[in-house]
Design a protein around this motif. Structure first.
Motif, short mmCIF file in Angstrom:
data_model
loop_
_atom_site.label_atom_id
_atom_site.label_comp_id
_atom_site.label_asym_id
_atom_site.label_seq_id
_atom_site.Cartn_x
_atom_site.Cartn_y
_atom_site.Cartn_z
N SER A 46 -53.74 -43.45 -68.47
CA SER A 46 -54.60 -43.98 -69.50
C SER A 46 -56.02 -44.50 -68.80
O SER A 46 -56.98 -44.59 -69.52
CB SER A 46 -54.02 -44.84 -70.39
N GLY A 47 -55.80 -44.72 -67.55
CA GLY A 47 -56.82 -45.38 -66.84
C GLY A 47 -58.26 -44.58 -66.59
O GLY A 47 -59.16 -45.08 -66.48
N GLN A 48 -58.04 -43.28 -66.79
CA GLN A 48 -59.04 -42.30 -66.82
C GLN A 48 -60.03 -42.41 -67.85
O GLN A 48 -61.32 -42.17 -67.68
CB GLN A 48 -58.42 -40.79 -66.68
N ASP A 49 -59.65 -42.81 -68.95
CA ASP A 49 -60.41 -43.08 -70.24
C ASP A 49 -61.41 -44.26 -69.71
O ASP A 49 -62.49 -44.20 -70.50
CB ASP A 49 -59.57 -43.49 -71.28
N PHE A 50 -61.12 -45.00 -68.83
CA PHE A 50 -62.16 -46.27 -68.71
C PHE A 50 -63.03 -45.91 -67.35
O PHE A 50 -63.79 -46.80 -66.91
CB PHE A 50 -61.56 -47.34 -68.45
N PHE A 51 -62.67 -44.75 -66.47
CA PHE A 51 -63.47 -44.66 -65.32
C PHE A 51 -64.01 -43.06 -65.38
O PHE A 51 -63.63 -42.11 -64.94
CB PHE A 51 -62.54 -44.53 -64.17
N LYS A 52 -65.12 -43.06 -66.44
CA LYS A 52 -65.79 -41.81 -66.68
C LYS A 52 -67.33 -41.92 -66.00
O LYS A 52 -67.94 -40.88 -66.06
CB LYS A 52 -65.95 -41.89 -68.25
N GLN A 53 -67.33 -42.76 -65.04
CA GLN A 53 -68.45 -42.92 -64.42
C GLN A 53 -68.78 -41.57 -63.19
O GLN A 53 -67.67 -40.87 -62.99
CB GLN A 53 -68.95 -43.99 -63.84
N SER A 54 -69.80 -41.72 -62.62
CA SER A 54 -70.00 -40.70 -61.22
C SER A 54 -69.16 -41.02 -60.07
O SER A 54 -68.53 -42.17 -60.07
CB SER A 54 -71.62 -40.47 -61.09
N THR A 55 -69.00 -40.25 -59.49
CA THR A 55 -68.22 -40.43 -58.06
C THR A 55 -68.95 -41.46 -57.30
O THR A 55 -68.29 -42.45 -56.73
CB THR A 55 -68.26 -39.16 -57.37
N THR A 56 -70.41 -41.63 -57.09
CA THR A 56 -70.82 -42.54 -56.58
C THR A 56 -70.68 -43.80 -57.08
O THR A 56 -70.38 -44.83 -56.30
CB THR A 56 -72.48 -42.23 -56.62
N ARG A 57 -70.73 -43.94 -58.29
CA ARG A 57 -70.28 -45.21 -59.07
C ARG A 57 -68.81 -45.71 -58.83
O ARG A 57 -68.73 -47.02 -58.42
CB ARG A 57 -70.56 -45.05 -60.65
N LEU A 58 -67.96 -44.90 -58.69
CA LEU A 58 -66.66 -45.04 -58.47
C LEU A 58 -66.36 -45.51 -57.20
O LEU A 58 -65.57 -46.50 -56.75
CB LEU A 58 -65.66 -43.85 -58.72
N TYR A 59 -67.28 -44.83 -56.31
CA TYR A 59 -66.94 -45.53 -54.83
C TYR A 59 -67.75 -46.89 -54.56
O TYR A 59 -67.30 -47.44 -53.84
CB TYR A 59 -67.76 -44.34 -53.58
#
Length: 481
Positions: A46-59
């Motif tokens: 379910s955490g995928q619903d809250f991490f919809k940002q770009s890869t750069t943002r996730l890094y």
């Protein structure tokens, strides 16, 4: 309770371990970020619903996690406050506290795969678990019904959430949520997150008058005390809510007497701020440039109040002095020049020009220097090539005033009377204070040009005097448009 860190021996040991983390992690975090999120999404889909940002943002978020674990050892008290504030923002984002545990597990497993150093692993695990506990506490305490309703962006949900609050607490439920030393405003958060339906419902609720047997409850004072810059925020982020705000500042009686009914305008906080200083509300509304909004009854009422009680006298005094200066200028440059030169005429010309240079030019120079230095000190300027240009010079009126100052300075430098006094023939046959000596011939032409331009600038700057006549003001508005 907020976790407290002391300089005990175990913590000092963990600080040494954190140095190992800092040395080993930065070069590997970027490559480990995909593995971190892979493990996290496997533990909590379910955490995928809250991490919809770009890869750069996730890094970037992964890098920030490592930085926070190191900073927790360096400045624990500061980090506790920052993490508490971060937890309140997680409340606004609607992050469930159940996701912190799998995220921490994924991060710890990722670090374990990167380094075999048990000290570094233990230091990272301890710091990250402490951060997670603070975040969970902040999210748990800050997850009020109002904050949950904001995430739905539905007025019905917001009304239902606030309906259970007592009358005396409704305003604070909508304006302040505190966790430790950190606080967040549900009203501002709804505006910032774009939940304008919820923000509109909150404004309506705050500006509704309620009462019990002894006390009336009206959230206007609490709202402007908590957010003195509310109008500025609405102008920049949610201008459609300004109408809701101003409508709520009006109370109309339901009783009609002689075809009229009583109307109250609650404009105290639009006239002065909490500290008793002049409010910037009218300035913000002017910069917003919405002609329909400034015609609202509330804006018209407090703008007329400021004009009639305060600004009109100062305006008339300043414009009257400026008009008198223009009359003196015309007298010294035109009315006294024709005809035969005489001592009386020279004295009158000299007195008028002394007034221009001392009473007008010096005042204008002082005002512009004061405004210019104030703008530079406040950082309110822009660079054009190598020159700092204050923002106030973007106004045509201010630029005209600056040009007038420069023209008056040029006139003073080339003043024929002063040239004749300094370099002319001051014999017994010459007329004192003359401006027609031969020594002044070289500057007379340029002086006349500057005088002509200065007179044009005087008339142009006097244009706002037409505010005294609505008919002339309408004509000026049409012609300038």
């Amino acid at each position: 309770m907020t976790p407290m860190l002391t300089d005990s021996a175990p913590v000092q040991m963990d600080r040494q371990r954190s140095k190992d983390v800092k040395l080993q992690m930065p070069c590997q975090v970027e490559s480990a970020s995909p593995e971190l999120y892979k493990r996290f999404f496997a533990n909590a889909p379910s955490g995928q619903d809250f991490f919809k940002q770009s890869t750069t943002r996730l890094y970037f978020l992964a890098d920030r996690v490592v930085e926070m674990t190191v900073e927790m050892y360096r400045e624990p008290r500061k980090m506790v406050q920052e993490i508490s504030g971060l937890g309140l923002r997680h409340v606004g984002w609607g992050i469930p506290p159940e996701l912190f545990s799998p995220y921490c597990s994924g991060a710890v497993d990722t670090i374990r795969a990167l380094t075999p150093d048990e000290n570094a692993q233990a230091a990272f695990r301890f710091s990250l678990s402490l951060i997670a506990k603070i975040l969970v506490r902040a999210v748990t305490e800050g997850s009020t019904l109002v904050m949950r309703a904001i995430n739905t962006n539905q007025e019905a949900s917001l009304k239902k959430a606030i309906s259970i609050a007592p009358r005396g607490r409704r305003a604070m439920e909508l304006l302040n949520i505190s966790v430790g030393t950190q606080s967040i405003s549900p009203l501002f958060w709804s505006i910032e997150s774009g939940s304008l339906n919820s923000a509109r419902a909150m404004l309506v609720d705050l500006l509704t008058i309620r009462a019990d047997r002894d006390v009336y409850y009206y959230g206007c004072d609490a709202m402007f005390t908590r957010h003195p810059d509310l109008i500025l925020r609405l102008c920049s982020d949610a201008s459609t809510l300004l109408w809701t705000l101003f409508d709520g500042l009006v109370w109309r009686s339901r009783l009609v007497q002689n075809g009229q009914r009583r109307v109250n305008y609650y404009i105290k906080h639009l006239v002065q701020d909490v500290e008793g200083n002049f409010s910037q509300a009218l300035k913000w509304l002017a910069h917003h440039k919405d002609p329909r909004l400034v015609s609202h009854g509330v804006v018209v009422t407090f703008a007329d109040l400021l004009w009639n009680r305060l600004a009109s006298f100062q305006f008339l005094l300043g414009r009257g002095y400026f008009l008198f200066t223009l009359i003196v200028f015309i007298t010294s440059q035109s009315l006294l020049i024709p005809g035969e030169e005489s001592l009386g005429k020279n004295i009158a010309t000299f007195v008028c020009r002394c007034f221009l240079y001392l009473g007008s030019m010096s005042k204008l120079v002082f005002d512009h220097c004061k405004t210019f230095c104030g703008a530079l000190k406040a950082g309110d300027y822009h660079w054009y090539w190598i020159l700092p240009v204050p923002t106030y010079l973007h106004s045509t009126q201010q630029v005209g005033g600056l040009l007038l100052v420069l023209l008056l300075i040029l006139m003073y430098v080339q003043e024929p009377v002063l040239w004749c006094i300094a370099f002319g023939d001051n014999g017994p046959t010459s007329i004192p204070l003359s401006a027609t000596c031969e020594e002044a011939n070289d500057v007379r032409t340029s002086y006349s040009m500057c005088s002509c331009l200065a007179m044009m600038m005087y008339w142009a700057l006097l244009m706002d005097f037409t505010l005294l006549s609505m008919r002339i003001s309408a004509f000026v508005l049409v012609t300038l448009a």
